[in-house]
Write an enzyme that holds these catalytic residues in place. Structure first.
Site, PDB file in Angstrom:
ATOM      1  N   SER A 120       0.824  -1.210   0.000  1.00 37.74           N
ATOM      2  CA  SER A 120       0.000   0.000   0.000  1.00 37.74           C
ATOM      3  C   SER A 120       0.855   1.255   0.000  1.00 37.74           C
ATOM      4  O   SER A 120       0.353   2.340  -0.261  1.00 37.74           O
ATOM      5  CB  SER A 120      -0.928  -0.002   1.214  1.00 37.74           C
ATOM      6  OG  SER A 120      -0.212  -0.335   2.364  1.00 37.74           O
ATOM      7  N   HIS A 141      -2.687  -3.363  -6.347  1.00 34.45           N
ATOM      8  CA  HIS A 141      -3.139  -2.928  -5.022  1.00 34.45           C
ATOM      9  C   HIS A 141      -4.658  -3.079  -4.895  1.00 34.45           C
ATOM     10  O   HIS A 141      -5.418  -2.314  -5.500  1.00 34.45           O
ATOM     11  CB  HIS A 141      -2.705  -1.482  -4.765  1.00 34.45           C
ATOM     12  CG  HIS A 141      -2.988  -1.032  -3.373  1.00 34.45           C
ATOM     13  ND1 HIS A 141      -3.309   0.258  -3.044  1.00 34.45           N
ATOM     14  CD2 HIS A 141      -3.011  -1.728  -2.204  1.00 34.45           C
ATOM     15  CE1 HIS A 141      -3.518   0.336  -1.753  1.00 34.45           C
ATOM     16  NE2 HIS A 141      -3.346  -0.849  -1.212  1.00 34.45           N
ATOM     17  N   GLU A 153      -5.521  -0.874  -8.130  1.00 29.29           N
ATOM     18  CA  GLU A 153      -4.543   0.008  -8.762  1.00 29.29           C
ATOM     19  C   GLU A 153      -3.473  -0.884  -9.393  1.00 29.29           C
ATOM     20  O   GLU A 153      -2.869  -1.718  -8.710  1.00 29.29           O
ATOM     21  CB  GLU A 153      -3.910   0.928  -7.712  1.00 29.29           C
ATOM     22  CG  GLU A 153      -4.899   1.924  -7.126  1.00 29.29           C
ATOM     23  CD  GLU A 153      -4.335   2.706  -5.945  1.00 29.29           C
ATOM     24  OE1 GLU A 153      -4.567   3.920  -5.894  1.00 29.29           O
ATOM     25  OE2 GLU A 153      -3.683   2.116  -5.074  1.00 29.29           O
ATOM     26  N   ASN A 191      -4.126   5.941  -1.542  1.00 33.05           N
ATOM     27  CA  ASN A 191      -3.512   6.286  -0.253  1.00 33.05           C
ATOM     28  C   ASN A 191      -2.836   7.655  -0.269  1.00 33.05           C
ATOM     29  O   ASN A 191      -2.682   8.278   0.776  1.00 33.05           O
ATOM     30  CB  ASN A 191      -2.532   5.201   0.192  1.00 33.05           C
ATOM     31  CG  ASN A 191      -3.279   4.022   0.795  1.00 33.05           C
ATOM     32  OD1 ASN A 191      -4.412   4.159   1.232  1.00 33.05           O
ATOM     33  ND2 ASN A 191      -2.648   2.862   0.820  1.00 33.05           N
TER      34      ASN A 191
HETATM   35  N1  CAA Z   1     -16.208  -9.824   2.856  1.00 38.43           N
HETATM   36  C1  CAA Z   1     -17.243  -9.972   1.990  1.00 38.43           C
HETATM   37  N2  CAA Z   1     -18.303  -9.139   1.961  1.00 38.43           N
HETATM   38  C2  CAA Z   1     -18.352  -8.173   2.884  1.00 38.43           C
HETATM   39  C3  CAA Z   1     -17.317  -7.967   3.830  1.00 38.43           C
HETATM   40  C4  CAA Z   1     -16.212  -8.855   3.789  1.00 38.43           C
HETATM   41  N3  CAA Z   1     -15.180  -8.742   4.627  1.00 38.43           N
HETATM   42  N4  CAA Z   1     -17.661  -6.914   4.603  1.00 38.43           N
HETATM   43  C5  CAA Z   1     -18.838  -6.465   4.148  1.00 38.43           C
HETATM   44  N5  CAA Z   1     -19.251  -7.205   3.112  1.00 38.43           N
HETATM   45  C6  CAA Z   1     -20.452  -7.020   2.285  1.00 38.43           C
HETATM   46  C7  CAA Z   1     -21.673  -7.385   3.066  1.00 38.43           C
HETATM   47  O1  CAA Z   1     -21.948  -8.757   2.931  1.00 38.43           O
HETATM   48  C8  CAA Z   1     -22.734  -6.514   2.410  1.00 38.43           C
HETATM   49  O2  CAA Z   1     -23.181  -7.102   1.206  1.00 38.43           O
HETATM   50  P1  CAA Z   1     -24.733  -6.976   0.770  1.00 38.43           P
HETATM   51  O3  CAA Z   1     -25.028  -5.501   0.757  1.00 38.43           O
HETATM   52  O4  CAA Z   1     -24.754  -7.587  -0.595  1.00 38.43           O
HETATM   53  O5  CAA Z   1     -25.473  -7.735   1.808  1.00 38.43           O
HETATM   54  C9  CAA Z   1     -21.972  -5.267   2.006  1.00 38.43           C
HETATM   55  O6  CAA Z   1     -20.578  -5.630   1.969  1.00 38.43           O
HETATM   56  C10 CAA Z   1     -22.197  -4.171   2.997  1.00 38.43           C
HETATM   57  O7  CAA Z   1     -21.805  -4.672   4.265  1.00 38.43           O
HETATM   58  P2  CAA Z   1     -22.582  -4.404   5.617  1.00 38.43           P
HETATM   59  O8  CAA Z   1     -24.038  -4.173   5.348  1.00 38.43           O
HETATM   60  O9  CAA Z   1     -22.191  -5.437   6.618  1.00 38.43           O
HETATM   61  O10 CAA Z   1     -21.920  -3.114   6.199  1.00 38.43           O
HETATM   62  P3  CAA Z   1     -21.755  -1.711   5.545  1.00 38.43           P
HETATM   63  O11 CAA Z   1     -22.878  -1.327   4.677  1.00 38.43           O
HETATM   64  O12 CAA Z   1     -21.392  -0.870   6.695  1.00 38.43           O
HETATM   65  O13 CAA Z   1     -20.475  -1.880   4.583  1.00 38.43           O
HETATM   66  C11 CAA Z   1     -18.177  -1.791   4.106  1.00 38.43           C
HETATM   67  C12 CAA Z   1     -19.260  -2.334   5.031  1.00 38.43           C
HETATM   68  C13 CAA Z   1     -18.287  -2.442   2.730  1.00 38.43           C
HETATM   69  C14 CAA Z   1     -16.857  -2.166   4.738  1.00 38.43           C
HETATM   70  C15 CAA Z   1     -18.376  -0.232   3.977  1.00 38.43           C
HETATM   71  O14 CAA Z   1     -18.478   0.339   5.243  1.00 38.43           O
HETATM   72  C16 CAA Z   1     -17.255   0.445   3.225  1.00 38.43           C
HETATM   73  O15 CAA Z   1     -17.231   0.447   2.010  1.00 38.43           O
HETATM   74  N6  CAA Z   1     -16.311   1.061   3.968  1.00 38.43           N
HETATM   75  C17 CAA Z   1     -15.169   1.703   3.395  1.00 38.43           C
HETATM   76  C18 CAA Z   1     -14.128   0.679   3.099  1.00 38.43           C
HETATM   77  C19 CAA Z   1     -12.880   1.295   2.534  1.00 38.43           C
HETATM   78  O16 CAA Z   1     -12.723   2.494   2.405  1.00 38.43           O
HETATM   79  N7  CAA Z   1     -11.929   0.413   2.186  1.00 38.43           N
HETATM   80  C20 CAA Z   1     -10.664   0.822   1.720  1.00 38.43           C
HETATM   81  C21 CAA Z   1      -9.735   0.920   2.882  1.00 38.43           C
HETATM   82  S1  CAA Z   1      -8.180   1.514   2.401  1.00 38.43           S
HETATM   83  C22 CAA Z   1      -7.387   0.143   1.819  1.00 38.43           C
HETATM   84  O17 CAA Z   1      -7.823  -0.957   1.854  1.00 38.43           O
HETATM   85  C23 CAA Z   1      -6.086   0.427   1.203  1.00 38.43           C
HETATM   86  C24 CAA Z   1      -4.925   0.492   2.032  1.00 38.43           C
HETATM   87  O18 CAA Z   1      -3.870   0.301   1.494  1.00 38.43           O
HETATM   88  C25 CAA Z   1      -4.953   0.855   3.467  1.00 38.43           C
END
Ligand code: CAA
Length: 295
Positions: A120, A141, A153, A191
């Site tokens: 990342s 990524h 990415e 990032n």
């Molecule tokens: N695996 C599979 N599916 C998942 C999951 C997982 N770990 N977590 C959530 N889901 C799915 C759920 O099953 C749900 O699917 P449906 O709508 O089809 O039922 C959907 O995602 C939404 O989940 P929830 O209803 O449980 O919860 P939510 O609506 O709060 O969503 C989230 C959870 C998808 C994590 C959402 O909050 C989100 O998009 N958050 C932002 C995540 C983000 O920004 N990620 C990038 C981080 S930075 C990174 O990764 C890079 C780095 O280098 C640091």
């Protein structure tokens, strides 16, 4: 440009297990390498759980789950990855560790094998230069949670060949993700923007602008982000965010990437976020509750 028929994944933690799941679901033979049988078992259990959940939710047919599991193999031996078309590392953000693995694979894989890193914040050039095939090293990524987030990415260094880049780009499309072209600069696109945003939120908190809950609420309800910056920091991992910001600060020497003191204190105290059930929020109860950080 060659078809990607066999993929290797190094590490089966949060990111590695997600990448393996996505590749296997797309019908690609996927070999996951962990350092011990116990970690390999844990990784297999994590992918199986995730596939089971998808079936329960009606997002995946039971037959598709079985087909995906059939494509997945777990091993502790790097040699089992020798004839992979692409090998994606998703191990700890430690350049020496990554280069040690790529160095060993460089000896056993044919010259066509593409080495990819899910880093990342490290630069891909730092890994490419440690191999005898810098033209076949790229960044791939993925984002957490991998099965949900559509973006990948695809990063090319100044040495990546057009053929290796196109193969990696098409592979991303074939596993159902959306690729974007990114240059090999620390943090790439997401990032580069997301890390200073999360660090700024911590600085706002340190300066007493508002509470953890109100800052998160503001960004969710005021801008439509799925999570506020503190919930997201806990989700990414406080230790991970700290490590990324240190790497980006060392690369760019800009104050906006410098880890704020509060972030450092939280790492020292083991407040790593969701994984330790305590970060900006406490996750031990029914609903997350803001932690008293003495501000
Ligand atoms: N695996 C599979 N599916 C998942 C999951 C997982 N770990 N977590 C959530 N889901 C799915 C759920 O099953 C749900 O699917 P449906 O709508 O089809 O039922 C959907 O995602 C939404 O989940 P929830 O209803 O449980 O919860 P939510 O609506 O709060 O969503 C989230 C959870 C998808 C994590 C959402 O909050 C989100 O998009 N958050 C932002 C995540 C983000 O920004 N990620 C990038 C981080 S930075 C990174 O990764 C890079 C780095 O280098 C640091």
């Amino acid at each position: 440009m060659a078809d990607v028929r066999k993929v290797g994944v190094l590490g089966c933690g949060l990111m590695g297990s997600g990448i393996a799941e996505v590749a296997a679901k797309a019908g690609v033979e996927t070999w996951v390498r962990e350092v011990s049988d116990q970690l390999a078992e844990q990784g297999k259990a994590a992918v199986t759980r995730s596939l089971d959940k998808a079936v329960e939710k009606g997002k995946l047919e039971a037959s598709e789950r079985t087909a995906a599991l059939d494509q997945l193999k777990f091993t502790t031996r790097l040699e089992d990855l020798a004839d992979c078309d692409v090998i994606i590392e998703a191990v700890t953000e430690d350049l020496n560790l990554k280069n040690e693995m790529f160095g060993a694979l460089d000896q056993i894989c044919p010259s066509r094998t593409i080495f990819a890193s899910n880093t990342s914040s490290l630069t891909i050039a730092d890994m490419a230069a440690a191999t005898s095939r810098p033209d076949r090293v790229v960044g791939l990524h993925f984002f957490n949670p991998v099965p949900v987030m559509k973006l990948v990415e695809v990063v090319r260094t100044i040495a990546t060949s057009d053929d290796a880049y196109r193969t990696a780009f098409e592979f991303v499309k074939n596993v159902g993700k959306e690729p974007v072209v990114a240059k090999d600069a620390s943090g790439f696109i997401v990032n580069r923007l997301l890390v200073p945003y999360m660090l700024d939120a911590i600085r706002c908190l340190e300066q007493g602008l508002a509470s953890v809950e109100d800052i998160d609420k503001s960004m969710v309800l005021g801008t439509g982000y799925p999570m506020g910056p503190f919930a997201l920091s806990d989700f990414v991992g406080i230790d991970t965010l700290y490590r990324i910001s240190e790497i980006m600060f060392n690369e760019f020497r800009e104050p906006r990437f410098a880890p704020p003191p509060l972030l450092k204190r939280m790492v020292t105290m083991g407040y790593f976020g969701r994984k330790t059930k305590k970060g900006f929020y406490d996750y031990s109860g029914q609903a997350p509750k803001a932690v008293n950080l003495g501000i």
